[in-house]
Design an enzyme around this catalytic site. Structure first.
Site, PDB file in Angstrom:
ATOM      1  N   ASP A 187      31.784  29.996  39.271  1.00  0.00           N
ATOM      2  CA  ASP A 187      30.742  30.906  39.761  1.00  0.00           C
ATOM      3  C   ASP A 187      29.545  31.040  38.819  1.00  0.00           C
ATOM      4  O   ASP A 187      28.584  31.724  39.150  1.00  0.00           O
ATOM      5  CB  ASP A 187      31.351  32.298  40.021  1.00  0.00           C
ATOM      6  CG  ASP A 187      32.082  32.856  38.807  1.00  0.00           C
ATOM      7  OD1 ASP A 187      32.379  32.089  37.871  1.00  0.00           O
ATOM      8  OD2 ASP A 187      32.355  34.068  38.797  1.00  0.00           O
ATOM      9  N   GLU A 273      39.223  33.281  24.879  1.00  0.00           N
ATOM     10  CA  GLU A 273      38.324  32.327  24.222  1.00  0.00           C
ATOM     11  C   GLU A 273      38.597  32.311  22.726  1.00  0.00           C
ATOM     12  O   GLU A 273      38.763  31.261  22.105  1.00  0.00           O
ATOM     13  CB  GLU A 273      36.853  32.694  24.472  1.00  0.00           C
ATOM     14  CG  GLU A 273      36.416  32.652  25.922  1.00  0.00           C
ATOM     15  CD  GLU A 273      36.676  33.918  26.707  1.00  0.00           C
ATOM     16  OE1 GLU A 273      37.468  34.775  26.234  1.00  0.00           O
ATOM     17  OE2 GLU A 273      36.108  34.053  27.811  1.00  0.00           O
TER      18      GLU A 273
HETATM   19  C1  UGA Z   1      35.441  36.154  32.681  1.00  0.00           C
HETATM   20  C2  UGA Z   1      35.303  34.921  31.823  1.00  0.00           C
HETATM   21  O1  UGA Z   1      33.971  34.444  31.866  1.00  0.00           O
HETATM   22  C3  UGA Z   1      36.265  33.854  32.348  1.00  0.00           C
HETATM   23  O2  UGA Z   1      36.081  32.645  31.644  1.00  0.00           O
HETATM   24  C4  UGA Z   1      37.670  34.375  32.232  1.00  0.00           C
HETATM   25  O3  UGA Z   1      38.588  33.459  32.735  1.00  0.00           O
HETATM   26  C5  UGA Z   1      37.786  35.632  33.048  1.00  0.00           C
HETATM   27  O4  UGA Z   1      36.795  36.601  32.650  1.00  0.00           O
HETATM   28  C6  UGA Z   1      39.150  36.310  32.911  1.00  0.00           C
HETATM   29  O5  UGA Z   1      39.270  37.459  33.266  1.00  0.00           O
HETATM   30  O6  UGA Z   1      40.082  35.680  32.467  1.00  0.00           O
HETATM   31  P1  UGA Z   1      35.011  36.478  35.341  1.00  0.00           P
HETATM   32  O7  UGA Z   1      33.705  36.234  36.006  1.00  0.00           O
HETATM   33  O8  UGA Z   1      35.447  37.887  35.147  1.00  0.00           O
HETATM   34  O9  UGA Z   1      35.015  35.709  33.955  1.00  0.00           O
HETATM   35  O10 UGA Z   1      36.207  35.691  36.069  1.00  0.00           O
HETATM   36  P2  UGA Z   1      36.202  34.827  37.400  1.00  0.00           P
HETATM   37  O11 UGA Z   1      34.907  34.113  37.562  1.00  0.00           O
HETATM   38  O12 UGA Z   1      36.698  35.659  38.518  1.00  0.00           O
HETATM   39  O13 UGA Z   1      37.330  33.745  37.048  1.00  0.00           O
HETATM   40  C7  UGA Z   1      37.139  32.732  36.095  1.00  0.00           C
HETATM   41  C8  UGA Z   1      37.544  31.375  36.672  1.00  0.00           C
HETATM   42  O14 UGA Z   1      38.911  31.440  37.063  1.00  0.00           O
HETATM   43  C9  UGA Z   1      36.751  30.997  37.910  1.00  0.00           C
HETATM   44  O15 UGA Z   1      36.460  29.602  37.862  1.00  0.00           O
HETATM   45  C10 UGA Z   1      37.682  31.323  39.060  1.00  0.00           C
HETATM   46  O16 UGA Z   1      37.508  30.491  40.177  1.00  0.00           O
HETATM   47  C11 UGA Z   1      39.049  31.110  38.430  1.00  0.00           C
HETATM   48  N1  UGA Z   1      40.092  31.974  38.994  1.00  0.00           N
HETATM   49  C12 UGA Z   1      39.898  33.312  39.117  1.00  0.00           C
HETATM   50  C13 UGA Z   1      41.286  31.426  39.396  1.00  0.00           C
HETATM   51  O17 UGA Z   1      41.484  30.214  39.289  1.00  0.00           O
HETATM   52  N2  UGA Z   1      42.254  32.242  39.929  1.00  0.00           N
HETATM   53  C14 UGA Z   1      42.073  33.572  40.081  1.00  0.00           C
HETATM   54  O18 UGA Z   1      42.983  34.277  40.587  1.00  0.00           O
HETATM   55  C15 UGA Z   1      40.870  34.121  39.666  1.00  0.00           C
HETATM   56 MN    MN Z   2      33.009  34.460  36.850  1.00  0.00          MN
END
Ligand code: UGA
Ligand code: MN
Length: 323
Positions: A187, A273
């Site tokens: 995203d 990280e």
């Molecule tokens: C923040 C950080 O920028 C992420 O790198 C980190 O993984 C994440 O927090 C976290 O909580 O661990 P954020 O925007 O809150 O990012 O998280 P998302 O964008 O919802 O998820 C990060 C990535 O994991 C995305 O590529 C999303 O597609 C993937 N994801 C998310 C999954 O593969 N499974 C899930 O259930 C949720």
């Molecule tokens: Mn994100």
């Protein structure tokens, strides 16, 4: 006897010279271009550099001999492959996010996309999407255990580790090719310049990230070319106070630290990280990019949850459309 040889040599000498001159004239003809396309620096982005690097074709058969008297072309430095590991999961905006990402990645030379689905199996939507994306890619999947699918817990741990495992497996037996690994959430928003910056990562490189941590941006603080601290609004006491989108690691470092992974046990929220980087580098070693970490080239954008309140429960559309 000696004088006979001597005179024969002088009789033959002009002929030898003529042959040499003729061969030399022949090789001065302009050589055909190696490829029909003009050459663009692989390190540049934009119109030229964004193209796939041109193949380094050796001299064609038959021309090999002729080219021997010319200075041998210097071998071009091999363009390091950028491996982008993207965790992704099924939701209404998934295809839109992946489309934006592919549109960016398609403009980056020598990029290999490792797309890891958070799912028990590879979905048809993502498989179809990748098949048409026009990108070198690897499609993996691993489900996040149910107990970890809770708010406040780190996301995508298993998926990033699956990407790391694939990378290590792939390079297990061959001499390490130059490569750079980058964790690209599905995203975020990535400028093309970012890839140009990370391509020259020697061990671990870092740069600012926009729209993150409750601030307009976070960044590593740099003095005399070295990272000396962190400009962040959240837990500045973290050893590496940086978002996942703020660093890249050379393939060499990934291979020489085979045990470095993202950990569930003992990992506090937001520490993923830092916990990962601790295993492979030190703050002193970090290579600041993006003009000593003064330029934002990536944004931690988040897509709003879509409103599907008007989706019909019955009287569905007459066709089934993938969104
Ligand atoms: C923040 C950080 O920028 C992420 O790198 C980190 O993984 C994440 O927090 C976290 O909580 O661990 P954020 O925007 O809150 O990012 O998280 P998302 O964008 O919802 O998820 C990060 C990535 O994991 C995305 O590529 C999303 O597609 C993937 N994801 C998310 C999954 O593969 N499974 C899930 O259930 C949720
Ligand atoms: Mn994100």
């Amino acid at each position: 006897m000696k004088s006979v040889l001597f005179t024969r040599f002088f009789i033959l000498l002009p002929w030898i010279l003529i042959v040499i001159i003729m061969l030399d004239v022949d090789t001065r003809k302009p050589a055909p271009p190696l490829t029909p396309r003009p050459y663009f620096s692989p390190y540049a982005v934009g119109r030229g550099g964004a193209r796939l690097p041109l193949r380094r074709s050796g001299p064609a058969h038959g021309t090999q001999k002729r080219n021997q008297s010319r200075p041998q072309p210097q071998p071009e430095p091999q363009l390091p492959t950028i491996y982008a590991i993207t965790p992704t999961y099924s939701r209404p905006v998934q295809k839109a996010e992946l489309t934006r990402l592919a549109n960016t990645f398609r403009q980056v030379a020598q990029l290999h996309w490792i797309l890891v689905e958070d799912a028990a199996a590879r979905s048809e939507l993502v498989s179809r999407f990748l098949a048409r994306a026009g990108l070198p890619s690897t499609h993996l999947h691993v489900p996040t255990p149910r107990r970890y699918k809770r708010p406040g817990l780190p996301r995508a741990t298993e998926q990033r580790n699956a990407g790391l495992a694939w990378l290590r497996q792939r390079h297990q037996h061959q001499r390490a090719q130059p490569g750079v690994l980058f964790f690209a959430d599905d995203d975020n928003t990535y400028s093309l310049e970012l890839f140009q910056e990370m391509r020259t990562t020697r061990k671990v490189s870092v740069w600012p990230v926009g729209l993150v941590g409750g601030r307009r941006y976070e960044r590593p603080l740099v003095e005399n070319g070295k990272v000396v601290g962190w400009y962040t609004g959240w837990r500045a006491d973290r050893p590496f106070a940086i978002d996942m989108a703020g660093f890249a690691v050379s393939l060499q470092v990934i291979l020489s630290n085979p045990k470095a992974v993202f950990k569930r046990r003992g990992s506090q929220p937001g520490m993923q990280e830092s916990d990962f980087l601790k295993q492979i580098t030190t703050v002193e070693e970090l290579e600041p990019k993006a003009n000593n970490c003064t330029k934002v080239l990536v944004w931690h954008t988040r897509t709003e949850k879509v409103n599907l309140a008007n989706e019909p429960k019955y009287r569905l559309d007459t066709v089934k459309i993938e969104v």
